[in-house]
Design a protein around this motif. Structure first.
Motif, PDB file in Angstrom:
ATOM      1  N   VAL A 156       0.849  -1.190   0.000  1.00 53.72           N
ATOM      2  CA  VAL A 156       0.000   0.000   0.000  1.00 53.72           C
ATOM      3  C   VAL A 156       0.889   1.246   0.000  1.00 53.72           C
ATOM      4  O   VAL A 156       1.695   1.451   0.915  1.00 53.72           O
ATOM      5  N   ILE A 157       0.736   2.059  -1.018  1.00 55.41           N
ATOM      6  CA  ILE A 157       1.506   3.301  -1.133  1.00 55.41           C
ATOM      7  C   ILE A 157       0.714   4.490  -0.602  1.00 55.41           C
ATOM      8  O   ILE A 157       1.259   5.386   0.041  1.00 55.41           O
ATOM      9  N   ALA A 158      -0.596   4.475  -0.850  1.00 55.95           N
ATOM     10  CA  ALA A 158      -1.446   5.570  -0.385  1.00 55.95           C
ATOM     11  C   ALA A 158      -2.864   5.053  -0.191  1.00 55.95           C
ATOM     12  O   ALA A 158      -3.259   4.043  -0.774  1.00 55.95           O
ATOM     13  N   THR A 159      -3.603   5.747   0.647  1.00 58.29           N
ATOM     14  CA  THR A 159      -4.994   5.372   0.919  1.00 58.29           C
ATOM     15  C   THR A 159      -5.929   6.479   0.437  1.00 58.29           C
ATOM     16  O   THR A 159      -5.485   7.518  -0.070  1.00 58.29           O
ATOM     17  N   GLY A 160      -7.237   6.246   0.602  1.00 60.72           N
ATOM     18  CA  GLY A 160      -8.229   7.179   0.088  1.00 60.72           C
ATOM     19  C   GLY A 160      -8.031   8.607   0.546  1.00 60.72           C
ATOM     20  O   GLY A 160      -7.786   8.877   1.721  1.00 60.72           O
ATOM     21  N   GLY A 161      -8.118   9.544  -0.420  1.00 66.65           N
ATOM     22  CA  GLY A 161      -7.979  10.960  -0.112  1.00 66.65           C
ATOM     23  C   GLY A 161      -6.559  11.480  -0.281  1.00 66.65           C
ATOM     24  O   GLY A 161      -6.344  12.704  -0.235  1.00 66.65           O
ATOM     25  N   GLN A 162      -5.588  10.600  -0.475  1.00 72.31           N
ATOM     26  CA  GLN A 162      -4.203  11.032  -0.648  1.00 72.31           C
ATOM     27  C   GLN A 162      -3.864  11.174  -2.132  1.00 72.31           C
ATOM     28  O   GLN A 162      -4.561  10.666  -3.002  1.00 72.31           O
ATOM     29  N   THR A 163      -2.757  11.875  -2.394  1.00 71.35           N
ATOM     30  CA  THR A 163      -2.262  12.010  -3.768  1.00 71.35           C
ATOM     31  C   THR A 163      -0.935  11.282  -3.897  1.00 71.35           C
ATOM     32  O   THR A 163      -0.171  11.160  -2.925  1.00 71.35           O
ATOM     33  N   VAL A 164      -0.666  10.785  -5.097  1.00 73.19           N
ATOM     34  CA  VAL A 164       0.586  10.086  -5.388  1.00 73.19           C
ATOM     35  C   VAL A 164       1.232  10.735  -6.602  1.00 73.19           C
ATOM     36  O   VAL A 164       0.565  10.958  -7.631  1.00 73.19           O
ATOM     37  N   ASP A 165       2.514  11.030  -6.494  1.00 72.09           N
ATOM     38  CA  ASP A 165       3.287  11.571  -7.617  1.00 72.09           C
ATOM     39  C   ASP A 165       4.563  10.759  -7.754  1.00 72.09           C
ATOM     40  O   ASP A 165       5.201  10.400  -6.751  1.00 72.09           O
ATOM     41  N   ILE A 166       4.940  10.476  -8.989  1.00 73.95           N
ATOM     42  CA  ILE A 166       6.165   9.724  -9.252  1.00 73.95           C
ATOM     43  C   ILE A 166       7.085  10.555 -10.143  1.00 73.95           C
ATOM     44  O   ILE A 166       6.662  11.073 -11.190  1.00 73.95           O
ATOM     45  N   ASP A 167       8.327  10.667  -9.717  1.00 80.82           N
ATOM     46  CA  ASP A 167       9.366  11.334 -10.503  1.00 80.82           C
ATOM     47  C   ASP A 167      10.310  10.243 -11.002  1.00 80.82           C
ATOM     48  O   ASP A 167      11.169   9.765 -10.256  1.00 80.82           O
ATOM     49  N   TYR A 168      10.130   9.833 -12.249  1.00 82.69           N
ATOM     50  CA  TYR A 168      10.939   8.748 -12.786  1.00 82.69           C
ATOM     51  C   TYR A 168      12.388   9.172 -13.035  1.00 82.69           C
ATOM     52  O   TYR A 168      13.282   8.330 -13.120  1.00 82.69           O
ATOM     53  N   ASP A 169      12.626  10.459 -13.138  1.00 76.61           N
ATOM     54  CA  ASP A 169      13.997  10.927 -13.343  1.00 76.61           C
ATOM     55  C   ASP A 169      14.863  10.635 -12.118  1.00 76.61           C
ATOM     56  O   ASP A 169      16.054  10.348 -12.242  1.00 76.61           O
ATOM     57  N   THR A 170      14.249  10.707 -10.939  1.00 78.71           N
ATOM     58  CA  THR A 170      15.000  10.425  -9.708  1.00 78.71           C
ATOM     59  C   THR A 170      14.575   9.105  -9.076  1.00 78.71           C
ATOM     60  O   THR A 170      15.146   8.696  -8.061  1.00 78.71           O
ATOM     61  N   GLY A 171      13.534   8.455  -9.657  1.00 80.60           N
ATOM     62  CA  GLY A 171      13.052   7.200  -9.099  1.00 80.60           C
ATOM     63  C   GLY A 171      12.371   7.388  -7.758  1.00 80.60           C
ATOM     64  O   GLY A 171      12.429   6.504  -6.895  1.00 80.60           O
ATOM     65  N   SER A 172      11.702   8.526  -7.582  1.00 79.08           N
ATOM     66  CA  SER A 172      11.097   8.856  -6.283  1.00 79.08           C
ATOM     67  C   SER A 172       9.577   8.798  -6.337  1.00 79.08           C
ATOM     68  O   SER A 172       8.965   9.096  -7.366  1.00 79.08           O
ATOM     69  N   VAL A 173       8.981   8.441  -5.184  1.00 77.60           N
ATOM     70  CA  VAL A 173       7.524   8.427  -5.034  1.00 77.60           C
ATOM     71  C   VAL A 173       7.154   9.429  -3.948  1.00 77.60           C
ATOM     72  O   VAL A 173       7.755   9.438  -2.863  1.00 77.60           O
ATOM     73  N   TYR A 174       6.154  10.268  -4.232  1.00 81.34           N
ATOM     74  CA  TYR A 174       5.704  11.273  -3.282  1.00 81.34           C
ATOM     75  C   TYR A 174       4.233  11.015  -2.941  1.00 81.34           C
ATOM     76  O   TYR A 174       3.408  10.778  -3.829  1.00 81.34           O
ATOM     77  N   VAL A 175       3.907  11.064  -1.651  1.00 81.20           N
ATOM     78  CA  VAL A 175       2.530  10.943  -1.195  1.00 81.20           C
ATOM     79  C   VAL A 175       2.186  12.229  -0.451  1.00 81.20           C
ATOM     80  O   VAL A 175       2.867  12.594   0.528  1.00 81.20           O
ATOM     81  N   ASP A 176       1.168  12.924  -0.944  1.00 81.35           N
ATOM     82  CA  ASP A 176       0.797  14.233  -0.385  1.00 81.35           C
ATOM     83  C   ASP A 176       1.992  15.173  -0.351  1.00 81.35           C
ATOM     84  O   ASP A 176       2.176  15.949   0.603  1.00 81.35           O
ATOM     85  N   GLY A 177       2.821  15.070  -1.391  1.00 80.45           N
ATOM     86  CA  GLY A 177       3.967  15.964  -1.508  1.00 80.45           C
ATOM     87  C   GLY A 177       5.192  15.558  -0.718  1.00 80.45           C
ATOM     88  O   GLY A 177       6.243  16.202  -0.814  1.00 80.45           O
ATOM     89  N   GLN A 178       5.111  14.482   0.070  1.00 75.68           N
ATOM     90  CA  GLN A 178       6.236  14.027   0.883  1.00 75.68           C
ATOM     91  C   GLN A 178       6.904  12.821   0.222  1.00 75.68           C
ATOM     92  O   GLN A 178       6.240  11.838  -0.102  1.00 75.68           O
ATOM     93  N   ARG A 179       8.207  12.911   0.022  1.00 73.26           N
ATOM     94  CA  ARG A 179       8.942  11.814  -0.614  1.00 73.26           C
ATOM     95  C   ARG A 179       9.019  10.607   0.327  1.00 73.26           C
ATOM     96  O   ARG A 179       9.335  10.750   1.510  1.00 73.26           O
TER      97      ARG A 179
END
Length: 214
Positions: free
Chosen positions: A118-141
């Motif tokens: 589980v990376i994120a739950t309901g109401g959260q946002t997920v962003d992926i930066d493939y250039d750095t291989g990073s995953v962000y949930v609600d803006g937090q890496r």
């Protein structure tokens, strides 16, 4: 002196010996056990154990086997796990087992156990930066020491999106083997309704060299 006091009584033996005779007589009067009564009792006990096991492994906890390499190196293909179901609510970071079907994704056209994180739950946002291989949930890496290797941009056209908003009652899941996992990053699958969650993986049981908490 009453001459009848010394005559023997006819109302049966008295004292301890008399009590023993009465007990033996009572035991002899008990009805003998019917043939098959003991077998019936054992059958009742066996059926009770079966019912308890069914309830346990459907409502409380169950066993499942890892199918595939999407969770390498955290979990291996063929590994047997105990998953907890009773009262479970998915939380970020949990390893969950899903029973999901999809007519679009190959091999997912019938119910099967799928193991993901589980990376994120309901109401959260997920962003992926493939250039750095990073995953962000609600803006937090996220700090992800569990992933197998650096994450690269998937070649599939359906996995090019980099921003998601997880609906309420759903979870966003990914495999720890990011470069070998079909998961919520794929537009054909997306966030998964929590109704498909069978439970949380809590303990590895097999093979013996993998035994321990997940």
């Amino acid at each position: 002196m009453d001459e009848y006091n010394d005559l023997p009584r006819e109302d049966g033996p008295a004292g301890p010996e008399g009590q023993e005779l009465e007990v033996q007589a009572a035991e002899e009067e008990e009805e003998p056990r019917r043939p098959g009564a003991e077998l019936y009792e054992w059958l009742q006990m066996f059926l009770g154990c079966v019912v308890a096991a069914v309830v346990l492994f459907n409502c409380v906890a169950r066993l499942t086997r890892v199918d595939g390499a999407s969770m390498d190196n955290t979990l291996q293909d063929g590994e047997v796990m105990l998953i907890w179901s009773l009262g479970y609510q998915p939380e970020q970071g949990d390893i969950v087992v899903l029973n999901k079907t999809s007519a679009i994704l190959p091999g997912w056209n019938e119910p099967r156990a799928i193991v993901k994180r589980v990376i994120a739950t309901g109401g959260q946002t997920v962003d992926i930066d493939y250039d750095t291989g990073s995953v962000y949930v609600d803006g937090q890496r996220l700090e992800e020491p569990y992933i197998k290797e650096e994450m690269y941009r998937p070649p599939a056209a359906t996995m090019q999106q980099t921003h998601w908003e997880v609906p309420e009652g759903s979870i966003f899941v990914m495999g720890d083997n990011r470069n070998g996992s079909t998961d919520s990053r794929d537009d054909q699958l997306g966030a998964i309704d929590t109704g498909y969650v069978l439970g949380k993986a809590v303990f590895a049981l097999w093979p013996l060299d993998c035994v321990g908490a997940v």
